[in-house]
Design an enzyme around this catalytic site. Sequence first.
Site, mmCIF file in Angstrom:
data_model
loop_
_atom_site.group_PDB
_atom_site.id
_atom_site.type_symbol
_atom_site.label_atom_id
_atom_site.label_comp_id
_atom_site.label_asym_id
_atom_site.label_seq_id
_atom_site.Cartn_x
_atom_site.Cartn_y
_atom_site.Cartn_z
ATOM 1 N N SER A 64 -15.723 -79.372 8.120
ATOM 2 C CA SER A 64 -15.341 -80.538 8.920
ATOM 3 C C SER A 64 -16.470 -81.014 9.836
ATOM 4 O O SER A 64 -17.510 -81.431 9.364
ATOM 5 C CB SER A 64 -14.075 -80.214 9.711
ATOM 6 O OG SER A 64 -13.574 -81.348 10.370
ATOM 7 N N ASP A 276 -15.288 -87.877 11.057
ATOM 8 C CA ASP A 276 -15.969 -86.594 11.137
ATOM 9 C C ASP A 276 -16.476 -86.239 9.737
ATOM 10 O O ASP A 276 -16.343 -87.019 8.793
ATOM 11 C CB ASP A 276 -15.074 -85.506 11.724
ATOM 12 C CG ASP A 276 -13.881 -85.173 10.834
ATOM 13 O OD1 ASP A 276 -13.516 -86.018 9.992
ATOM 14 O OD2 ASP A 276 -13.301 -84.079 10.973
ATOM 15 N N ASP A 280 -11.285 -86.431 8.098
ATOM 16 C CA ASP A 280 -9.870 -86.323 8.469
ATOM 17 C C ASP A 280 -9.623 -86.713 9.937
ATOM 18 O O ASP A 280 -8.476 -86.736 10.379
ATOM 19 C CB ASP A 280 -9.291 -84.929 8.169
ATOM 20 C CG ASP A 280 -9.959 -83.801 8.943
ATOM 21 O OD1 ASP A 280 -10.854 -84.075 9.765
ATOM 22 O OD2 ASP A 280 -9.576 -82.639 8.705
ATOM 23 N N GLU A 370 -3.710 -85.800 17.678
ATOM 24 C CA GLU A 370 -4.413 -85.117 18.752
ATOM 25 C C GLU A 370 -5.400 -86.107 19.348
ATOM 26 O O GLU A 370 -5.809 -87.074 18.698
ATOM 27 C CB GLU A 370 -5.144 -83.887 18.213
ATOM 28 C CG GLU A 370 -4.209 -82.753 17.846
ATOM 29 C CD GLU A 370 -4.948 -81.439 17.668
ATOM 30 O OE1 GLU A 370 -4.566 -80.465 18.327
ATOM 31 O OE2 GLU A 370 -5.899 -81.381 16.863
ATOM 32 N N ARG A 497 -4.857 -72.892 29.473
ATOM 33 C CA ARG A 497 -4.443 -72.195 28.253
ATOM 34 C C ARG A 497 -5.602 -71.343 27.760
ATOM 35 O O ARG A 497 -6.774 -71.705 27.917
ATOM 36 C CB ARG A 497 -4.009 -73.175 27.155
ATOM 37 C CG ARG A 497 -5.005 -74.243 26.809
ATOM 38 C CD ARG A 497 -4.483 -75.155 25.701
ATOM 39 N NE ARG A 497 -4.457 -74.503 24.424
ATOM 40 C CZ ARG A 497 -5.502 -74.487 23.557
ATOM 41 N NH1 ARG A 497 -6.644 -75.097 23.869
ATOM 42 N NH2 ARG A 497 -5.401 -73.871 22.410
ATOM 43 N N PRO A 498 -5.290 -70.195 27.142
ATOM 44 C CA PRO A 498 -6.367 -69.347 26.635
ATOM 45 C C PRO A 498 -6.977 -69.943 25.376
ATOM 46 O O PRO A 498 -6.280 -70.564 24.561
ATOM 47 C CB PRO A 498 -5.653 -68.028 26.328
ATOM 48 C CG PRO A 498 -4.233 -68.419 26.055
ATOM 49 C CD PRO A 498 -3.957 -69.614 26.916
ATOM 50 N N ARG A 506 -9.198 -72.367 29.158
ATOM 51 C CA ARG A 506 -9.489 -73.808 29.216
ATOM 52 C C ARG A 506 -8.631 -74.456 30.310
ATOM 53 O O ARG A 506 -7.426 -74.211 30.387
ATOM 54 C CB ARG A 506 -9.219 -74.453 27.854
ATOM 55 C CG ARG A 506 -10.033 -73.799 26.741
ATOM 56 C CD ARG A 506 -9.993 -74.598 25.452
ATOM 57 N NE ARG A 506 -10.693 -73.889 24.379
ATOM 58 C CZ ARG A 506 -11.999 -73.868 24.204
ATOM 59 N NH1 ARG A 506 -12.783 -74.517 25.061
ATOM 60 N NH2 ARG A 506 -12.557 -73.207 23.203
#
EC number: 5.4.2.3
Length: 544
Positions: A64, A276, A280, A370, A497-498, A506
């Site tokens: 990617s 990218d 995608d 996202e 969050r880990p 993060r």
Amino acid sequence: MDFEAVANYSRLHAKPPGVSLQYGTAGFRTKAEDLDHTMFCMGLLAVLRSKQTKSTIGIMVTASHNPEEDNGVKLIDPLGEMLAAAWEAHATRLANAEEEELQAVLTDICQKEGVDLQHSAFVVIGRDTRSSSKKLSQSVTDGVSVLGGQYHDYGLVTTPQLHYIVCCRNTHGNYGTATVEGYYQKLSKAFVELTKQATSHRDGHMCLKIDCANGIGALKLKEMQYYLPGSLVMHIDNDGTKGRLNHLCGADFVKVHQKPPVGFEMKAGERCCSFDGDADRIVYYYIDAAGRFHLLDGDKIATLISTFLKELLVKAGQTVTFAVIQTAYANGSSTRYLEETMKVPVHCGKTGVKHLHHKAQEFDIGVYFEANGHGTVLFSKAAEEKIRYQAKEEKDNRKREAAKILENTIDLINQTVGDAISDMLLIEAILALKNLTVPQWDAMYTDLPNRQLKVKVADRRVIDTTDAERRAVTPPGLQEEIDDLVKKYPLARAFVRPSGTEDVVRVYAEADMQEHADNLAHEVSLVVYHLAGGVGEPPKTAAS
């Protein structure tokens, strides 16, 4: 199962010492020179998955948006979706198995998953443009062949094209024709039908500059131009003839650095987008008359698409369940606009498109993206049938026309996975039909200023979260501290969050002003450092 043959072949694809890999949402990714053994093993696994599901399984060789020296592999399940979670664990075990362990691991998978080795197996294979991809694809075919599987190598394809092909093969042509040409024909026909009535054809709006990250997207867009004569003028840049894959270009570069690709010439107001490396993901952007850069990321794309669909559903009089699925990283302004202005339900899923995909399946129509630009729209079988029936049988002209537009929209969308080409054509069609410029689209809402930081910790597992990763459960007191800090700033929000891959936590923060977002992120980082076992020097500034 001929274990002697498997053992003989595995020696040709020996496991490199000291390499340990974990199958995640993106499959396996690492340096290309360390992947030969893993590719062979994924050929083996795809055969077992194919036998178990009695379906065609896909294998895509790609990394990617990673640098060109990397590569990777992901398996595609029967309906074009990502590999089932239970099989992710099998993939990890198999890829990390030493030669003498392969037989035991393969046998265990067969027993746990009820694999009937007498069933036939069929695997389709695709690859991106990396120099290592062709050789690694051969390693995959060795794994497929040694277990007696049949395969078809589609060669150079985008990741979403292979997802599409897998779905077509397993739905016996109901989703489309299982070729790259079939993909072009389906999408282009829907795009042409959608844009027939668009006034934008006459005022030059259907012209787009595309950064293809020097990847596979450039090759496939050039092929697709034949199917879109005059419908859309595409200026393809970073097409792989000069620059390196994903180097200073591509959707990830533009999103992370908040600026256009290096050397990418832009005029004020000119509509631009970036794919990218495996096509995608997509993000749009432009520069205004003052030279300021404006990014329209996955949140903006989801808002545009869901607004368009909501208006059509109202016109058609369709009563279906409809929702937008976001992650905790979605900008708060997008969530407020969707909920308060458009009256569209918004749900939050865990980070990772596979989680968003599953959540979207709970609704008749689910839009998920996202912020990085990876996303699509899912239509339930019932909703699709209702829309197609109305497009043919509805007596009310206004409702029938709305249903026809919805029907063509369904055909333009790749429902199997996020697809830069499909999403690009959908966005272009919507802008044309609504006669919108990109600045007008951008003006739907204004993003809240935000800041993302990382805090190094001794063990990321000390952080446990709930509520789609928006609230911390452990360590004790952490969430209460964050809540108190958030109260200090208007329109503020923060969460931690880990990381899924390294010992860091993060931090995300947003607020009414950039200074407030920066301060909040820094303050939350300090709390994480002190309560979650930070290592090294404490965070010094919000931007560090």
